[in-house]
Structures are given as structure tokens and as C-alpha cells.
Design a protein around this motif. Sequence first.
Motif, PDB file in Angstrom:
ATOM      1  N   SER A  76      37.756   3.179 -25.961  1.00  0.00           N
ATOM      2  CA  SER A  76      36.818   2.924 -24.866  1.00  0.00           C
ATOM      3  C   SER A  76      37.395   3.507 -23.592  1.00  0.00           C
ATOM      4  O   SER A  76      38.608   3.701 -23.477  1.00  0.00           O
ATOM      5  N   LYS A  77      36.509   3.755 -22.639  1.00  0.00           N
ATOM      6  CA  LYS A  77      36.928   4.277 -21.339  1.00  0.00           C
ATOM      7  C   LYS A  77      36.363   3.376 -20.246  1.00  0.00           C
ATOM      8  O   LYS A  77      35.229   2.941 -20.340  1.00  0.00           O
ATOM      9  N   PRO A  78      37.160   3.126 -19.213  1.00  0.00           N
ATOM     10  CA  PRO A  78      36.641   2.315 -18.111  1.00  0.00           C
ATOM     11  C   PRO A  78      35.595   3.093 -17.316  1.00  0.00           C
ATOM     12  O   PRO A  78      35.678   4.314 -17.184  1.00  0.00           O
ATOM     13  N   GLU A  79      34.619   2.399 -16.826  1.00  0.00           N
ATOM     14  CA  GLU A  79      33.592   3.012 -15.983  1.00  0.00           C
ATOM     15  C   GLU A  79      34.163   3.338 -14.604  1.00  0.00           C
ATOM     16  O   GLU A  79      33.770   4.302 -13.966  1.00  0.00           O
ATOM     17  N   VAL A  80      35.112   2.507 -14.161  1.00  0.00           N
ATOM     18  CA  VAL A  80      35.745   2.677 -12.852  1.00  0.00           C
ATOM     19  C   VAL A  80      37.253   2.793 -13.073  1.00  0.00           C
ATOM     20  O   VAL A  80      37.830   2.019 -13.837  1.00  0.00           O
ATOM     21  N   ASP A  81      37.881   3.739 -12.414  1.00  0.00           N
ATOM     22  CA  ASP A  81      39.316   3.967 -12.575  1.00  0.00           C
ATOM     23  C   ASP A  81      40.076   3.346 -11.409  1.00  0.00           C
ATOM     24  O   ASP A  81      40.479   4.034 -10.485  1.00  0.00           O
ATOM     25  N   ASN A  82      40.246   2.021 -11.423  1.00  0.00           N
ATOM     26  CA  ASN A  82      40.996   1.386 -10.336  1.00  0.00           C
ATOM     27  C   ASN A  82      42.009   0.364 -10.837  1.00  0.00           C
ATOM     28  O   ASN A  82      42.574  -0.378 -10.050  1.00  0.00           O
ATOM     29  N   GLN A  83      42.225   0.323 -12.149  1.00  0.00           N
ATOM     30  CA  GLN A  83      43.164  -0.636 -12.712  1.00  0.00           C
ATOM     31  C   GLN A  83      44.355   0.042 -13.399  1.00  0.00           C
ATOM     32  O   GLN A  83      45.128  -0.603 -14.087  1.00  0.00           O
ATOM     33  N   GLY A  84      44.474   1.361 -13.235  1.00  0.00           N
ATOM     34  CA  GLY A  84      45.660   2.053 -13.709  1.00  0.00           C
ATOM     35  C   GLY A  84      45.631   2.545 -15.135  1.00  0.00           C
ATOM     36  O   GLY A  84      46.672   2.900 -15.676  1.00  0.00           O
ATOM     37  N   TYR A  85      44.470   2.587 -15.784  1.00  0.00           N
ATOM     38  CA  TYR A  85      44.438   3.102 -17.146  1.00  0.00           C
ATOM     39  C   TYR A  85      43.233   4.012 -17.341  1.00  0.00           C
ATOM     40  O   TYR A  85      42.238   3.924 -16.635  1.00  0.00           O
ATOM     41  N   ASP A  86      43.372   4.901 -18.332  1.00  0.00           N
ATOM     42  CA  ASP A  86      42.329   5.868 -18.647  1.00  0.00           C
ATOM     43  C   ASP A  86      41.590   5.535 -19.936  1.00  0.00           C
ATOM     44  O   ASP A  86      40.439   5.922 -20.108  1.00  0.00           O
ATOM     45  N   LEU A  87      42.286   4.875 -20.861  1.00  0.00           N
ATOM     46  CA  LEU A  87      41.722   4.571 -22.172  1.00  0.00           C
ATOM     47  C   LEU A  87      42.057   3.149 -22.578  1.00  0.00           C
ATOM     48  O   LEU A  87      43.113   2.631 -22.217  1.00  0.00           O
TER      49      LEU A  87
ATOM     50  N   ASP B  67      57.022  23.269 -18.922  1.00  0.00           N
ATOM     51  CA  ASP B  67      58.040  23.636 -17.923  1.00  0.00           C
ATOM     52  C   ASP B  67      57.912  22.848 -16.616  1.00  0.00           C
ATOM     53  O   ASP B  67      58.580  23.154 -15.634  1.00  0.00           O
ATOM     54  N   ALA B  68      57.089  21.809 -16.609  1.00  0.00           N
ATOM     55  CA  ALA B  68      56.889  21.018 -15.390  1.00  0.00           C
ATOM     56  C   ALA B  68      58.193  20.352 -14.956  1.00  0.00           C
ATOM     57  O   ALA B  68      59.011  19.954 -15.783  1.00  0.00           O
ATOM     58  N   LYS B  69      58.377  20.222 -13.667  1.00  0.00           N
ATOM     59  CA  LYS B  69      59.617  19.674 -13.110  1.00  0.00           C
ATOM     60  C   LYS B  69      59.467  18.257 -12.559  1.00  0.00           C
ATOM     61  O   LYS B  69      60.407  17.735 -11.966  1.00  0.00           O
ATOM     62  N   ALA B  70      58.319  17.626 -12.730  1.00  0.00           N
ATOM     63  CA  ALA B  70      58.085  16.292 -12.167  1.00  0.00           C
ATOM     64  C   ALA B  70      59.163  15.314 -12.629  1.00  0.00           C
ATOM     65  O   ALA B  70      59.503  15.255 -13.806  1.00  0.00           O
ATOM     66  N   ALA B  71      59.673  14.528 -11.687  1.00  0.00           N
ATOM     67  CA  ALA B  71      60.735  13.569 -11.975  1.00  0.00           C
ATOM     68  C   ALA B  71      60.193  12.150 -12.157  1.00  0.00           C
ATOM     69  O   ALA B  71      60.945  11.251 -12.525  1.00  0.00           O
ATOM     70  N   TYR B  72      58.915  11.950 -11.875  1.00  0.00           N
ATOM     71  CA  TYR B  72      58.331  10.610 -11.974  1.00  0.00           C
ATOM     72  C   TYR B  72      56.824  10.722 -12.134  1.00  0.00           C
ATOM     73  O   TYR B  72      56.242  11.784 -11.937  1.00  0.00           O
ATOM     74  N   GLN B  73      56.213   9.587 -12.482  1.00  0.00           N
ATOM     75  CA  GLN B  73      54.764   9.474 -12.514  1.00  0.00           C
ATOM     76  C   GLN B  73      54.361   8.260 -11.693  1.00  0.00           C
ATOM     77  O   GLN B  73      55.070   7.252 -11.661  1.00  0.00           O
ATOM     78  N   LYS B  74      53.217   8.353 -11.042  1.00  0.00           N
ATOM     79  CA  LYS B  74      52.698   7.249 -10.243  1.00  0.00           C
ATOM     80  C   LYS B  74      51.912   6.304 -11.152  1.00  0.00           C
ATOM     81  O   LYS B  74      51.017   6.732 -11.875  1.00  0.00           O
ATOM     82  N   VAL B  75      52.292   5.008 -11.102  1.00  0.00           N
ATOM     83  CA  VAL B  75      51.708   4.007 -11.990  1.00  0.00           C
ATOM     84  C   VAL B  75      51.190   2.843 -11.151  1.00  0.00           C
ATOM     85  O   VAL B  75      51.907   2.314 -10.304  1.00  0.00           O
ATOM     86  N   HIS B  76      49.955   2.443 -11.403  1.00  0.00           N
ATOM     87  CA  HIS B  76      49.325   1.334 -10.685  1.00  0.00           C
ATOM     88  C   HIS B  76      49.883   0.012 -11.206  1.00  0.00           C
ATOM     89  O   HIS B  76      49.990  -0.193 -12.421  1.00  0.00           O
ATOM     90  N   ILE B  77      50.223  -0.902 -10.307  1.00  0.00           N
ATOM     91  CA  ILE B  77      50.798  -2.190 -10.718  1.00  0.00           C
ATOM     92  C   ILE B  77      49.820  -3.025 -11.540  1.00  0.00           C
ATOM     93  O   ILE B  77      50.237  -3.873 -12.320  1.00  0.00           O
ATOM     94  N   ALA B  78      48.518  -2.775 -11.419  1.00  0.00           N
ATOM     95  CA  ALA B  78      47.523  -3.533 -12.184  1.00  0.00           C
ATOM     96  C   ALA B  78      47.652  -3.292 -13.681  1.00  0.00           C
ATOM     97  O   ALA B  78      47.238  -4.128 -14.480  1.00  0.00           O
ATOM     98  N   LEU B  79      48.240  -2.173 -14.057  1.00  0.00           N
ATOM     99  CA  LEU B  79      48.416  -1.880 -15.476  1.00  0.00           C
ATOM    100  C   LEU B  79      49.271  -2.950 -16.156  1.00  0.00           C
ATOM    101  O   LEU B  79      49.097  -3.236 -17.339  1.00  0.00           O
ATOM    102  N   ALA B  80      50.159  -3.571 -15.390  1.00  0.00           N
ATOM    103  CA  ALA B  80      51.038  -4.610 -15.942  1.00  0.00           C
ATOM    104  C   ALA B  80      50.265  -5.865 -16.364  1.00  0.00           C
ATOM    105  O   ALA B  80      50.763  -6.645 -17.169  1.00  0.00           O
ATOM    106  N   SER B  81      49.061  -6.040 -15.853  1.00  0.00           N
ATOM    107  CA  SER B  81      48.278  -7.232 -16.204  1.00  0.00           C
ATOM    108  C   SER B  81      47.387  -7.001 -17.427  1.00  0.00           C
ATOM    109  O   SER B  81      46.727  -7.922 -17.888  1.00  0.00           O
TER     110      SER B  81
END
Length: 173
Positions: A38-49, A68-82
Motif C-alpha cells: 500500500s502507499k500513503p495518500e499523504v507523505d508526512n509520516q516518513g514512509y513511502d510504502l 558512486d553516490a557520496k552521501a554520508a547520511y539520509q534524512k529520516v522523519h521521527i514519525a517513522l519510529a511510531s
Amino acid sequence: MEQHYLKSSYREKLIEHLFIGELLKMSWASGDCSLEISKPEVDNQGYDLIAEENGVIRHIQLKTAKLDAKAAYQKVHIALASKPSGCVLWIFFNETSMQMGPFLFFGGKPGEKLPDISQFKIARHTKGNKDGVKAERPDIREVRKTAFVRYDSVESIYNTLFYKQLDHVPGKS
């Protein structure tokens, strides 16, 4: 390749669909054929699927990056923890063939919440305001790449998401 930044939204959807297809193939191969996506209708809780397989519900934040991406981190919404079994899956891909892998996973075992992200740095907006100040985003944390666990196959990610015990808890030494 110019296409990767000009058509980045298309590329992200492509990787998402390829990944979902691979998960569905794994469910098929297991004989269960019970995976639901399933996919959320609104993306404000930190998840895509939202993925459910045999009673395990995963709220998954998908991140993608070229090999070859050099990113050292990803941004994660705290709501995902709930969310039930919230996790972040960072999918690397070959920019020519779009072959996926490796996969970096940040999350707990099936049925467990996302590991605590409160100790990670608070993210800032990428663009400054009229004074050039990049304001903090108090609900977003920068989770370091070193906190993720690497998996080299879709099979290992599928098992990590829905069945098998993790080798170790991400973010812990």
C-alpha cells in the motif's frame, strides 16, 4: 548522465516499482503469494510504502542512490519510529542498467520499532530563507550511513523485512 537529474522523480518511481516487483517475486517464489503493498495518500509520516507479509507490517521509507553516490547520511522523519516495524531502505543502483543493489537497511527485526534516532543530528532545510539562514527541521534526523546494515541481494532484504533475525541491531556496535 543528464537524465538522472533531469528526470529524478521518474527514476525514483522506476526504482520503487522495480523493488516492489522483486518483493512480489519473492512472495511468489515462497509459495505464500500473500505480500500486500500500500502507499500513503499523504507523505508526512516518513514512509513511502506499507508492506505486509504473513502478519508482519512494515512501514518503509525508500531512499535511492547511484552506486558512486557520496552521501554520508539520509534524512529520516521521527514519525517513522511510531509506525509498526518502521524502517529505511537505501537502494543503490547501476545508473546504466538500473540493476539494484547493494541495499542498506536501518530498522529493527520484524515487529520491532525503528531504532532510536533522537541522537542523530537535526536536519536543516537545503535552501536558506531571505536572510540565507537554513532553518532546522526538528522532525527530521540525519541518519549516518554507518548506522545502516548492508545487504547484497533482494532475497536478504526480503528475509530481513519479513522473516529472518537481523545479524545485529543497526546503530549498535
